[in-house]
Design a protein around this motif. Structure first.
Motif, PDB file in Angstrom:
ATOM      1  N   ASN A   5     -15.367  -2.983   8.607  1.00 20.25           N
ATOM      2  CA  ASN A   5     -14.616  -2.371   7.505  1.00 20.25           C
ATOM      3  C   ASN A   5     -14.852  -3.120   6.198  1.00 20.25           C
ATOM      4  O   ASN A   5     -13.962  -3.254   5.371  1.00 20.25           O
ATOM      5  CB  ASN A   5     -13.116  -2.382   7.792  1.00 20.25           C
ATOM      6  N   ALA A  38      -6.283   7.233   8.869  1.00 24.39           N
ATOM      7  CA  ALA A  38      -6.417   5.814   8.502  1.00 24.39           C
ATOM      8  C   ALA A  38      -5.016   5.223   8.505  1.00 24.39           C
ATOM      9  O   ALA A  38      -4.124   5.724   7.801  1.00 24.39           O
ATOM     10  CB  ALA A  38      -7.057   5.685   7.125  1.00 24.39           C
ATOM     11  N   PHE A  85     -12.833   7.750  -2.882  1.00 31.51           N
ATOM     12  CA  PHE A  85     -13.635   8.482  -1.902  1.00 31.51           C
ATOM     13  C   PHE A  85     -14.089   9.785  -2.558  1.00 31.51           C
ATOM     14  O   PHE A  85     -13.284  10.476  -3.176  1.00 31.51           O
ATOM     15  CB  PHE A  85     -12.795   8.855  -0.671  1.00 31.51           C
ATOM     16  N   LYS A 115      -8.976  -5.937   7.174  1.00 29.38           N
ATOM     17  CA  LYS A 115      -8.031  -6.366   8.211  1.00 29.38           C
ATOM     18  C   LYS A 115      -6.692  -5.704   7.882  1.00 29.38           C
ATOM     19  O   LYS A 115      -6.299  -5.659   6.727  1.00 29.38           O
ATOM     20  CB  LYS A 115      -7.876  -7.893   8.226  1.00 29.38           C
ATOM     21  N   GLU A 161      -4.586  10.765   5.601  1.00 28.55           N
ATOM     22  CA  GLU A 161      -5.654  11.638   6.077  1.00 28.55           C
ATOM     23  C   GLU A 161      -7.001  10.974   5.863  1.00 28.55           C
ATOM     24  O   GLU A 161      -7.241  10.324   4.841  1.00 28.55           O
ATOM     25  CB  GLU A 161      -5.579  12.993   5.354  1.00 28.55           C
ATOM     26  N   PHE A 162      -7.863  11.158   6.834  1.00 24.83           N
ATOM     27  CA  PHE A 162      -9.175  10.523   6.826  1.00 24.83           C
ATOM     28  C   PHE A 162     -10.150  11.438   6.085  1.00 24.83           C
ATOM     29  O   PHE A 162     -10.171  12.643   6.304  1.00 24.83           O
ATOM     30  CB  PHE A 162      -9.628  10.322   8.278  1.00 24.83           C
ATOM     31  N   VAL A 163     -10.919  10.863   5.187  1.00 26.24           N
ATOM     32  CA  VAL A 163     -11.925  11.649   4.447  1.00 26.24           C
ATOM     33  C   VAL A 163     -13.241  11.554   5.226  1.00 26.24           C
ATOM     34  O   VAL A 163     -13.860  10.493   5.292  1.00 26.24           O
ATOM     35  CB  VAL A 163     -12.118  11.098   3.013  1.00 26.24           C
ATOM     36  N   VAL A 168      -6.344  -2.547   8.609  1.00 26.34           N
ATOM     37  CA  VAL A 168      -6.698  -1.121   8.515  1.00 26.34           C
ATOM     38  C   VAL A 168      -7.324  -0.705   9.842  1.00 26.34           C
ATOM     39  O   VAL A 168      -8.220  -1.376  10.335  1.00 26.34           O
ATOM     40  CB  VAL A 168      -7.723  -0.858   7.377  1.00 26.34           C
ATOM     41  N   TYR A 190      -6.236  -7.370   4.142  1.00 27.61           N
ATOM     42  CA  TYR A 190      -7.297  -7.612   3.163  1.00 27.61           C
ATOM     43  C   TYR A 190      -8.632  -7.461   3.859  1.00 27.61           C
ATOM     44  O   TYR A 190      -8.731  -7.617   5.070  1.00 27.61           O
ATOM     45  CB  TYR A 190      -7.192  -9.024   2.538  1.00 27.61           C
ATOM     46  N   ASP A 191      -9.660  -7.126   3.066  1.00 29.13           N
ATOM     47  CA  ASP A 191     -11.023  -7.003   3.588  1.00 29.13           C
ATOM     48  C   ASP A 191     -11.093  -6.221   4.901  1.00 29.13           C
ATOM     49  O   ASP A 191     -11.761  -6.626   5.844  1.00 29.13           O
ATOM     50  CB  ASP A 191     -11.623  -8.408   3.834  1.00 29.13           C
ATOM     51  N   LYS A 203      -2.764   1.917   7.749  1.00 31.33           N
ATOM     52  CA  LYS A 203      -2.898   0.687   6.958  1.00 31.33           C
ATOM     53  C   LYS A 203      -1.562  -0.044   6.882  1.00 31.33           C
ATOM     54  O   LYS A 203      -0.553   0.549   6.471  1.00 31.33           O
ATOM     55  CB  LYS A 203      -3.345   1.026   5.532  1.00 31.33           C
ATOM     56  N   ASN A 249      -8.494   5.667  -3.568  1.00 33.62           N
ATOM     57  CA  ASN A 249      -8.071   4.977  -2.343  1.00 33.62           C
ATOM     58  C   ASN A 249      -7.101   3.855  -2.692  1.00 33.62           C
ATOM     59  O   ASN A 249      -5.943   3.872  -2.297  1.00 33.62           O
ATOM     60  CB  ASN A 249      -9.297   4.435  -1.597  1.00 33.62           C
ATOM     61  N   GLU A 250      -7.583   2.899  -3.459  1.00 34.40           N
ATOM     62  CA  GLU A 250      -6.683   1.805  -3.840  1.00 34.40           C
ATOM     63  C   GLU A 250      -7.223   1.093  -5.071  1.00 34.40           C
ATOM     64  O   GLU A 250      -8.378   1.264  -5.455  1.00 34.40           O
ATOM     65  CB  GLU A 250      -6.486   0.827  -2.687  1.00 34.40           C
ATOM     66  N   LYS A 257       0.820  -1.222   0.000  1.00 33.92           N
ATOM     67  CA  LYS A 257       0.000   0.000   0.000  1.00 33.92           C
ATOM     68  C   LYS A 257       0.854   1.274   0.000  1.00 33.92           C
ATOM     69  O   LYS A 257       0.410   2.316  -0.473  1.00 33.92           O
ATOM     70  CB  LYS A 257      -0.949  -0.002   1.199  1.00 33.92           C
ATOM     71  N   LEU A 266      -8.885   2.832  11.757  1.00 34.11           N
ATOM     72  CA  LEU A 266      -9.206   4.255  11.676  1.00 34.11           C
ATOM     73  C   LEU A 266      -9.028   4.795  13.090  1.00 34.11           C
ATOM     74  O   LEU A 266      -9.737   4.379  13.997  1.00 34.11           O
ATOM     75  CB  LEU A 266     -10.632   4.434  11.162  1.00 34.11           C
TER      76      LEU A 266
HETATM   77  P1  ADP Z   1      -8.812  -2.913   2.382  1.00 26.73           P
HETATM   78  O1  ADP Z   1      -7.698  -3.020   1.405  1.00 26.73           O
HETATM   79  O2  ADP Z   1      -8.636  -3.833   3.538  1.00 26.73           O
HETATM   80  O3  ADP Z   1     -10.169  -3.006   1.736  1.00 26.73           O
HETATM   81  P2  ADP Z   1      -9.191  -0.009   2.498  1.00 26.73           P
HETATM   82  O4  ADP Z   1      -8.056   0.879   2.216  1.00 26.73           O
HETATM   83  O5  ADP Z   1     -10.201  -0.133   1.400  1.00 26.73           O
HETATM   84  O6  ADP Z   1      -8.680  -1.443   2.992  1.00 26.73           O
HETATM   85  O7  ADP Z   1      -9.922   0.505   3.814  1.00 26.73           O
HETATM   86  C1  ADP Z   1     -11.050  -0.144   4.327  1.00 26.73           C
HETATM   87  C2  ADP Z   1     -12.152   0.870   4.639  1.00 26.73           C
HETATM   88  O8  ADP Z   1     -11.717   1.796   5.634  1.00 26.73           O
HETATM   89  C3  ADP Z   1     -12.519   1.746   3.448  1.00 26.73           C
HETATM   90  O9  ADP Z   1     -13.379   1.165   2.557  1.00 26.73           O
HETATM   91  C4  ADP Z   1     -13.145   2.940   4.174  1.00 26.73           C
HETATM   92  O10 ADP Z   1     -14.448   2.650   4.623  1.00 26.73           O
HETATM   93  C5  ADP Z   1     -12.225   3.100   5.351  1.00 26.73           C
HETATM   94  N1  ADP Z   1     -11.105   4.019   4.989  1.00 26.73           N
HETATM   95  C6  ADP Z   1      -9.875   3.649   4.596  1.00 26.73           C
HETATM   96  N2  ADP Z   1      -9.093   4.741   4.341  1.00 26.73           N
HETATM   97  C7  ADP Z   1      -9.864   5.819   4.587  1.00 26.73           C
HETATM   98  C8  ADP Z   1      -9.632   7.240   4.508  1.00 26.73           C
HETATM   99  N3  ADP Z   1      -8.456   7.762   4.150  1.00 26.73           N
HETATM  100  N4  ADP Z   1     -10.670   8.062   4.810  1.00 26.73           N
HETATM  101  C9  ADP Z   1     -11.881   7.547   5.173  1.00 26.73           C
HETATM  102  N5  ADP Z   1     -12.141   6.243   5.276  1.00 26.73           N
HETATM  103  C10 ADP Z   1     -11.160   5.366   4.995  1.00 26.73           C
END
Ligand code: ADP
Length: 384
Positions: free
Chosen positions: A216, A143, A257, A154, A181-183, A156, A151-152, A145, A267-268, A104, A158
């Protein structure tokens, strides 16, 4: 080559592999999976190499038997795939892309270097580096990570910035992490982009995901997303731009986002079929799985047009139920028009494990939401 003569190798045999194989059955495509025993795709794969996804010799064995290799999970042996690609094996998507996505931190750096809008972030090696880096980030929440292996949801967390600064023992990871930064109040969007070796590129309609905050995990998905056509176009353009910059061939889910000022942040990216595209099996002319098959076989891409508004519910393992189980309520659920149930054939459940999904079609998004409410009400799980 006739589709039925092409041998496709899939690394991983979970539900995504199972649905990829299901989509290839009308064309009699021959599939070999590499997976430990008892995986969802095992019952329908033509051949099954039993082994770990990290096992170099098993990946080579798979490559020996197949014309083209794809994967349905990110945590696999990239070095083996890179060696095979160097020797001319078709691997879709390229392991060079997987290498960026698997970490990531590298993925965020890629976005930053290529002008792909993403939230501001800092990289840390361990817990002792959090303080300095947290102070550089805006907002109250962050956030965190794990760079590798999550994955899913796990891997991550907040977290509240002030709590992390005041109580360093509460820092959740002492490992390489992305702090971003958190959105606030983000709408979560996903666009699946497909691109083939002929240079054709297209997207599936944008979807809106609703998350289960505790797990999550996506629990509910709607297509079309409730956004203006301007935002929709912008999201699709950004997603395609990211895949072009990655020089990606294959099928990619771009998660984004949307904030309240209408900014969109990537995001990814997942380099494979994705949870946010399950509904395309019934809701679109071509499903994400058929599209990947077309790309693997170097056939023209199919129309991604949405036939009807759709919702998708993940059927997650219920809290408190472990091991053998039975899904209940299906007699009522299957009586509703336009409802499609997919069960992943997993022998054992645990809370929030993805056990299946349900797609709901309707004439309007309101009708779809109303039916989805009923499905949720009827759906149950019983411990056996
Ligand atoms: P994974 O790869 O495990 O799916 P994500 O990066 O998609 O991880 O993060 C899981 C969830 O956490 C996101 O779908 C979102 O709901 C929340 N999240 C992750 N990063 C942020 C962020 N920067 N701002 C707000 N919410 C976030």
């Amino acid at each position: 080559m006739l589709p039925s003569k092409t041998k496709v190798g899939i690394i991983g045999g979970g539900q995504l592999g199972k649905m990829l194989i299901e989509a290839g059955q009308p064309w009699n495509i021959n599939y070999t999976i590499l997976e430990i025993a008892n995986a969802p795709a095992a019952a329908i794969a033509n051949q099954h190499i039993v082994g770990e996804l990290s096992d170099r010799s098993k990946i080579f064995e798979l490559a020996n038997e197949c014309d083209v290799i794809t994967y349905e999970i990110e945590h696999i042996n990239i070095e083996a795939l890179k060696a095979l690609e160097t020797n001319g094996k078709r691997i879709i998507p390229s392991p060079k892309i997987l290498e960026i996505i698997q970490d990531k931190g590298l993925q965020k750096l890629f976005f930053q270097h290529h002008g792909i809008p993403t939230t501001d972030f800092e990289l840390v090696e361990n817990a002792s580096e959090w303080k300095d880096k947290l102070l550089k980030l805006k907002g109250e929440k962050v956030a965190a990570k794990l760079r590798k292996g999550g994955y899913d949801g796990k891997g991550v967390e907040l977290v509240d910035k002030k709590t992390m600064l005041d109580f360093t023992d509460k820092i959740p990871f002492n490992a390489p992490v992305v702090l971003e930064e958190f959105v606030e109040n983000a709408t979560e969007l996903a666009v699946i982009v497909c691109r083939n070796e002929r240079g054709e590129i297209s997207t599936f309609p944008t979807v809106e995901m609703q998350f289960d905050a505790k797990a999550n995990l996506v629990e509910f998905l709607l297509s079309p997303a409730n956004i203006s056509s301007r935002i929709d176009e912008k999201a699709k353009r950004m997603a395609m731009d990211a895949i072009l910059k990655l020089e990606g061939i294959g099928l990619f889910a771009v998660e984004m986002f949307l904030d309240k000022h209408e900014n969109i942040f990537v995001n990814e990216i997942a380099p494979r079929p994705h949870n946010s595209g399950h509904h395309t099996i019934e809701a679109c002319y071509t499903s994400q799985y058929e599209q990947l098959n077309r790309i693997l076989l170097n056939m023209p891409m199919g129309s991604t047009h949405l036939i009807k508004p759709a919702a998708m519910l993940n059927l997650l393992g219920f809290d408190g139920i472990y091991g053998t189980y039975e899904i209940t309520g299906l007699d009522k659920i299957l009586a509703i028009e336009g409802v499609f149930v997919h069960l992943y054939n997993k022998a054992e459940t645990k809370p929030k494990r993805k056990m299946g999904h349900i797609t709901i079609l309707g004439d309007t998004i309101e009708a779809v939401k109303q039916k989805a409410g009923l499905v949720k009400e009827y759906l149950g799980m019983k411990q056996l």
